[in-house]
Design a protein around this motif. Structure first.
Motif, PDB file in Angstrom:
ATOM      1  N   HIS A 160     -26.399  16.032 -27.054  1.00 18.02           N
ATOM      2  CA  HIS A 160     -27.016  14.697 -27.050  1.00 18.02           C
ATOM      3  C   HIS A 160     -27.248  14.091 -28.420  1.00 18.02           C
ATOM      4  O   HIS A 160     -27.640  12.942 -28.503  1.00 18.02           O
ATOM      5  N   GLN A 161     -27.068  14.858 -29.485  1.00 14.05           N
ATOM      6  CA  GLN A 161     -27.472  14.337 -30.792  1.00 14.05           C
ATOM      7  C   GLN A 161     -26.422  14.519 -31.867  1.00 14.05           C
ATOM      8  O   GLN A 161     -26.766  14.629 -33.036  1.00 14.05           O
ATOM      9  N   ARG A 162     -25.148  14.540 -31.491  1.00 20.37           N
ATOM     10  CA  ARG A 162     -24.150  14.835 -32.509  1.00 20.37           C
ATOM     11  C   ARG A 162     -23.753  13.623 -33.337  1.00 20.37           C
ATOM     12  O   ARG A 162     -23.248  13.758 -34.441  1.00 20.37           O
ATOM     13  N   ASN A 163     -23.932  12.444 -32.807  1.00 21.49           N
ATOM     14  CA  ASN A 163     -23.502  11.269 -33.569  1.00 21.49           C
ATOM     15  C   ASN A 163     -24.301  11.120 -34.849  1.00 21.49           C
ATOM     16  O   ASN A 163     -25.517  11.173 -34.838  1.00 21.49           O
ATOM     17  N   GLY A 164     -23.600  10.919 -35.948  1.00 21.71           N
ATOM     18  CA  GLY A 164     -24.282  10.692 -37.212  1.00 21.71           C
ATOM     19  C   GLY A 164     -24.892  11.939 -37.814  1.00 21.71           C
ATOM     20  O   GLY A 164     -25.712  11.859 -38.709  1.00 21.71           O
ATOM     21  N   THR A 165     -24.490  13.111 -37.326  1.00 18.00           N
ATOM     22  CA  THR A 165     -25.051  14.348 -37.836  1.00 18.00           C
ATOM     23  C   THR A 165     -24.582  14.623 -39.262  1.00 18.00           C
ATOM     24  O   THR A 165     -23.395  14.560 -39.548  1.00 18.00           O
TER      25      THR A 165
END
Lengths: 281, 281
Positions: A160-165
């Motif tokens: 759920h949180q990979r974008n912009g990592t």
């Protein structure tokens, strides 16, 4: 570690895994079959080998860490079953074979993962040559490695949180998804050797080896075809990795840095021989 | 047990559950939210109350068994999340509210269940007034209650082997799905009281109370509408139950038999007061 020694230990691990999760008869036989399908699939068994090498490294009998290492391998196998589920990575292949849910159905895949996880705690807390207080500590550490700050949190982040990592987020993600179990394996080895004072050195070694392992995995994903890795090609294609952020050369440099840090944590000996065997060249 | 005393303990359980699984910030906050949604849903908390009553029954401080009872409640909550999944019972409602996967998605439902399970082991093996050897024993028993001969086996049986099930098969199914956690709660209470010699009596009491509870649940399913139980109406309609095999009167008689056997196992006192509070009339 000599190639032959590592191979011998890997075979001992495979035999022990099959003993610790035996076939069952009756109505739930297919549950055990699904779990064994996942657990006994061909693999490098790096986590149990790490536990054994750590025990040897600190003057213990490698076999004293065999069961604890197998427990970590069970958790690893469980996490792969879950990662592959249709609601997560929806993978068809794993290690070159159909994924557990494709063979046994999604319900048995979930239940087999849960049963393997429970079995891991059972092995850690059950009879053992490891001292009772150390077994309690390992059980509590495994709980942490899986729970709300561990594998399940890492998988949530991954989905759920990979974008912009960025690199820091990725380091935390990889520690939660890979590093903590490597740390636990190394700590288990130190405790199995009775080397309570070396637990933090073991943890640092495991953390660095785990980071190196994850980078190597990302490199393989990029470099190899599905036929070589046994995974769906491009499975991680839309997720940032150390390779996508630093490039292949940058990732290789970082892998070397992690291995140097591992060596600094534990010095030369069985642990670095395992690392060199795992990362030839 | 007086109504007021049970209510006070239930509130203490709810507060402790919320403390043991605190909210988290950051990328995995939703994982914790999903777990808390399941764990803190209104419920009778019979398992923690059983652990506390058992501690009291054998001369200990009920609060010494609070954490162990909460650990059992976490496993219970995890098992309900999994039972409700689309690949299993595909339930939309649980305790009158939307099921976890309907609110948080199937991936977070599975991960929340796994995280709750891990947290349960963490609570059992972490710092406690229960002696280290007893904590190891509880951790090993929990592993058995969940693993290949426990909850996961029972759920496999429930999903795949219900046709043609007789009373004996049903008793095993109910023991695996319900009884083992009741046994564990009661055993935890005895061990928290330091009453190691009463472990088998506690186990028998828990087994019988769990069986009674399952029969009552089956009776409620048949007698009540969805509005009363908060479950999908007729959810168990195609599965054999004690009620479908013996009829409602036969099931009620069997429930009374189980409660008598519970009394025979532990005698009068806090445990039977809990049973009477749970099964009024």
């Amino acid at each position: 570690m000599q190639e032959g020694a590592a191979e011998g230990r890997r075979e001992a691990v495979d035999r022990r895994l099959a003993t610790l999760v035996p076939e069952t008869a009756g109505a739930a036989a297919r549950l055990t079959e699904a779990a064994r399908y996942a657990l006994l699939a061909p693999g490098k068994r790096i986590r149990p080998l790490l536990a054994m090498a750590a025990a040897e490294h600190w003057g213990g009998d490698p076999s004293a860490a065999l069961d604890a290492g197998c427990a970590v391998e069970m958790v690893h196998a469980a996490s792969l079953i879950l990662d592959d589920l249709p609601s997560m990575d929806d993978a068809a292949l794993r290690r070159g074979r159909a994924t557990v849910h494709r063979v046994y159905g999604e319900d048995l895949a979930v239940l087999a993962a849960v049963a393997l996880l429970a079995r891991a705690f059972g092995v850690l807390s059950g009879p053992s040559t490891i001292a009772p207080e150390a077994r309690l500590r390992l059980s509590a550490e495994l709980a942490g490695a899986v729970g709300f700050e561990g594998l399940t949190a890492g998988q949530t982040r991954d989905l759920h949180q990979r974008n912009g990592t960025g690199l820091d987020d990725l380091a935390l993600l990889n520690r939660q998804k890979t590093g903590l179990l490597f740390e636990l394996a190394a700590v288990a080895g130190a405790l199995a050797a009775g080397a309570d004072g070396q637990v933090e050195a073991a943890r640092r070694f495991g953390e660095r080896l785990g980071a190196a392992f994850q980078i190597r995995d990302d490199l393989l994903d990029v470099e190899a075809e599905a036929a070589l890795t046994g995974k769906d090609a491009g499975q991680d294609g839309d997720k940032p990795t150390v390779v996508s952020l630093l490039g292949a050369e940058g990732a290789r440099a970082r892998l070397a840095t992690e291995l140097s840090a591992a060596q600094a944590a534990a010095g030369d000996g069985p642990l670095m021989r395992l690392a060199q065997w795992s990362f030839p060249g």
